[in-house]
Design a protein around this motif. Structure first.
Motif, PDB file in Angstrom:
ATOM      1  N   ASP A 257      33.249 -40.286  40.265  1.00  0.00           N
ATOM      2  CA  ASP A 257      34.097 -41.054  40.747  1.00  0.00           C
ATOM      3  C   ASP A 257      34.324 -40.879  42.452  1.00  0.00           C
ATOM      4  O   ASP A 257      33.988 -41.643  43.028  1.00  0.00           O
ATOM      5  CB  ASP A 257      35.561 -40.681  40.162  1.00  0.00           C
ATOM      6  CG  ASP A 257      36.745 -41.641  40.768  1.00  0.00           C
ATOM      7  OD1 ASP A 257      36.363 -42.914  40.823  1.00  0.00           O
ATOM      8  OD2 ASP A 257      37.548 -40.910  41.211  1.00  0.00           O
ATOM      9  N   ARG A 258      34.370 -39.407  42.686  1.00  0.00           N
ATOM     10  CA  ARG A 258      34.351 -39.217  44.165  1.00  0.00           C
ATOM     11  C   ARG A 258      33.203 -39.448  44.971  1.00  0.00           C
ATOM     12  O   ARG A 258      33.241 -39.873  46.130  1.00  0.00           O
ATOM     13  CB  ARG A 258      35.083 -37.713  44.288  1.00  0.00           C
ATOM     14  CG  ARG A 258      36.401 -37.653  44.002  1.00  0.00           C
ATOM     15  CD  ARG A 258      36.820 -35.993  44.375  1.00  0.00           C
ATOM     16  NE  ARG A 258      38.365 -35.895  43.910  1.00  0.00           N
ATOM     17  CZ  ARG A 258      38.725 -34.685  44.034  1.00  0.00           C
ATOM     18  NH1 ARG A 258      38.268 -33.602  44.301  1.00  0.00           N
ATOM     19  NH2 ARG A 258      40.130 -34.546  43.888  1.00  0.00           N
ATOM     20  N   GLU A 259      32.198 -39.296  44.268  1.00  0.00           N
ATOM     21  CA  GLU A 259      30.611 -39.371  44.777  1.00  0.00           C
ATOM     22  C   GLU A 259      30.699 -41.154  45.083  1.00  0.00           C
ATOM     23  O   GLU A 259      30.186 -41.371  46.152  1.00  0.00           O
ATOM     24  CB  GLU A 259      29.594 -39.245  43.994  1.00  0.00           C
ATOM     25  CG  GLU A 259      28.113 -39.735  44.401  1.00  0.00           C
ATOM     26  CD  GLU A 259      27.247 -39.537  43.209  1.00  0.00           C
ATOM     27  OE1 GLU A 259      26.379 -40.426  43.109  1.00  0.00           O
ATOM     28  OE2 GLU A 259      27.484 -38.665  42.380  1.00  0.00           O
ATOM     29  N   GLU A 260      31.162 -41.766  44.163  1.00  0.00           N
ATOM     30  CA  GLU A 260      31.064 -43.271  44.387  1.00  0.00           C
ATOM     31  C   GLU A 260      32.009 -43.818  45.447  1.00  0.00           C
ATOM     32  O   GLU A 260      31.631 -44.657  46.572  1.00  0.00           O
ATOM     33  CB  GLU A 260      31.485 -44.217  43.354  1.00  0.00           C
ATOM     34  CG  GLU A 260      31.504 -45.579  43.390  1.00  0.00           C
ATOM     35  CD  GLU A 260      31.849 -46.432  42.070  1.00  0.00           C
ATOM     36  OE1 GLU A 260      31.981 -47.603  42.110  1.00  0.00           O
ATOM     37  OE2 GLU A 260      32.153 -45.622  40.857  1.00  0.00           O
ATOM     38  N   ARG A 261      33.256 -43.190  45.640  1.00  0.00           N
ATOM     39  CA  ARG A 261      34.185 -43.446  46.681  1.00  0.00           C
ATOM     40  C   ARG A 261      33.799 -43.065  48.168  1.00  0.00           C
ATOM     41  O   ARG A 261      33.796 -43.828  49.110  1.00  0.00           O
ATOM     42  CB  ARG A 261      35.583 -42.845  46.366  1.00  0.00           C
ATOM     43  CG  ARG A 261      36.143 -43.421  45.114  1.00  0.00           C
ATOM     44  CD  ARG A 261      37.406 -42.673  44.415  1.00  0.00           C
ATOM     45  NE  ARG A 261      38.444 -42.240  45.363  1.00  0.00           N
ATOM     46  CZ  ARG A 261      39.541 -41.579  45.192  1.00  0.00           C
ATOM     47  NH1 ARG A 261      39.456 -40.818  44.019  1.00  0.00           N
ATOM     48  NH2 ARG A 261      40.343 -41.417  45.870  1.00  0.00           N
ATOM     49  N   LEU A 262      33.429 -41.843  47.982  1.00  0.00           N
ATOM     50  CA  LEU A 262      33.016 -41.530  49.394  1.00  0.00           C
ATOM     51  C   LEU A 262      31.699 -42.290  49.818  1.00  0.00           C
ATOM     52  O   LEU A 262      31.471 -42.500  51.011  1.00  0.00           O
ATOM     53  CB  LEU A 262      32.530 -39.798  49.233  1.00  0.00           C
ATOM     54  CG  LEU A 262      32.268 -39.095  50.548  1.00  0.00           C
ATOM     55  CD1 LEU A 262      33.620 -39.233  51.487  1.00  0.00           C
ATOM     56  CD2 LEU A 262      31.659 -37.682  50.292  1.00  0.00           C
ATOM     57  N   GLY A 263      30.746 -42.471  48.987  1.00  0.00           N
ATOM     58  CA  GLY A 263      29.642 -43.441  49.068  1.00  0.00           C
ATOM     59  C   GLY A 263      30.021 -44.758  49.865  1.00  0.00           C
ATOM     60  O   GLY A 263      29.502 -45.175  50.718  1.00  0.00           O
TER      61      GLY A 263
END
Length: 211
Positions: free
Chosen positions: A30-36
């Motif tokens: 989830d955080r990977e997607e948001r940060l990306g």
């Protein structure tokens, strides 16, 4: 998920693809997607809106981007930003001398042509829908929402890219050697993608597959 192997660095998935070790947790899906999404927007589309300064070649200060990121995501750290870049299998970003930039995908106008090596492949490929084919063969390939045309270095990569948008893509072959000899600038940004401001129609043809 992004994890870090002591020997091979950051990777995405449950285990290191080089040695199979689980590695240390860095970032969940989830955080990977948001940060990306944030990094993509900041480096490709609206740097001024998030409060960072971008030079003419697309570079922004790594520390500056991290500071802005931390204001939006309290869990955002320099390591997590670097892990996002270094684990990205598509090679979308690069870090050099405390600066970071997107290699491709810009809607803001940046000069990448003068800062990347000239393409050395004789032919390149571009996947399109059946409906678009005749129009592009007549008029050439030129960017619409982005600053550059993104060409693929192989037939397979162009088909993969086009399949995101159409079920049965037509693959157009670009005579890059002839185009570059005639003064069309084409540069390599990673192993899969090259960029051009546009490709005139005389260098295009449809790849005819054997039945």
């Amino acid at each position: 998920m992004i994890r870090k192997c002591k020997e091979h660095g950051y990777f995405r998935g449950e285990s290191c693809p080089d040695c199979g070790e689980e590695g240390r947790y860095v970032l969940d899906d989830d955080r990977e997607e948001r940060l990306g999404r944030f990094v993509s927007g900041a480096l490709r589309h609206f740097p001024e809106d998030v409060g960072i300064e971008m030079d003419s070649l697309g570079w922004v200060g790594l520390g500056q981007l991290c500071d802005v990121m931390k204001k939006r995501y309290k869990w955002g750290t320099m390591e997590r930003l670097i892990s996002l870049v270094e684990s990205d299998l598509k090679g979308r970003y690069e870090i050099e001398d405390n600066f970071i930039r997107a290699r491709y995908g810009h809607s803001v106008d940046v000069d990448l042509i003068s800062d990347y090596p000239e393409n050395d492949l004789p032919y390149l490929y571009y996947g399109v829908s059946q409906e678009e084919t005749d129009m592009l063969l007549d008029n050439g390939i030129f960017p619409i929402r982005q600053c550059y045309v993104h060409l693929s270095t192989s037939f397979e990569k162009s088909k993969e890219a086009a399949s995101v948008h159409t079920d049965n893509p037509v693959i157009i072959e670009v005579d890059a050697n002839a185009a570059q000899q005639d003064g069309v600038d084409i540069v390599t940004v990673n192993a899969d993608i090259v960029l051009a401001r546009g490709i005139p129609p005389e260098y295009l043809s449809v790849v005819e597959l054997e039945e």
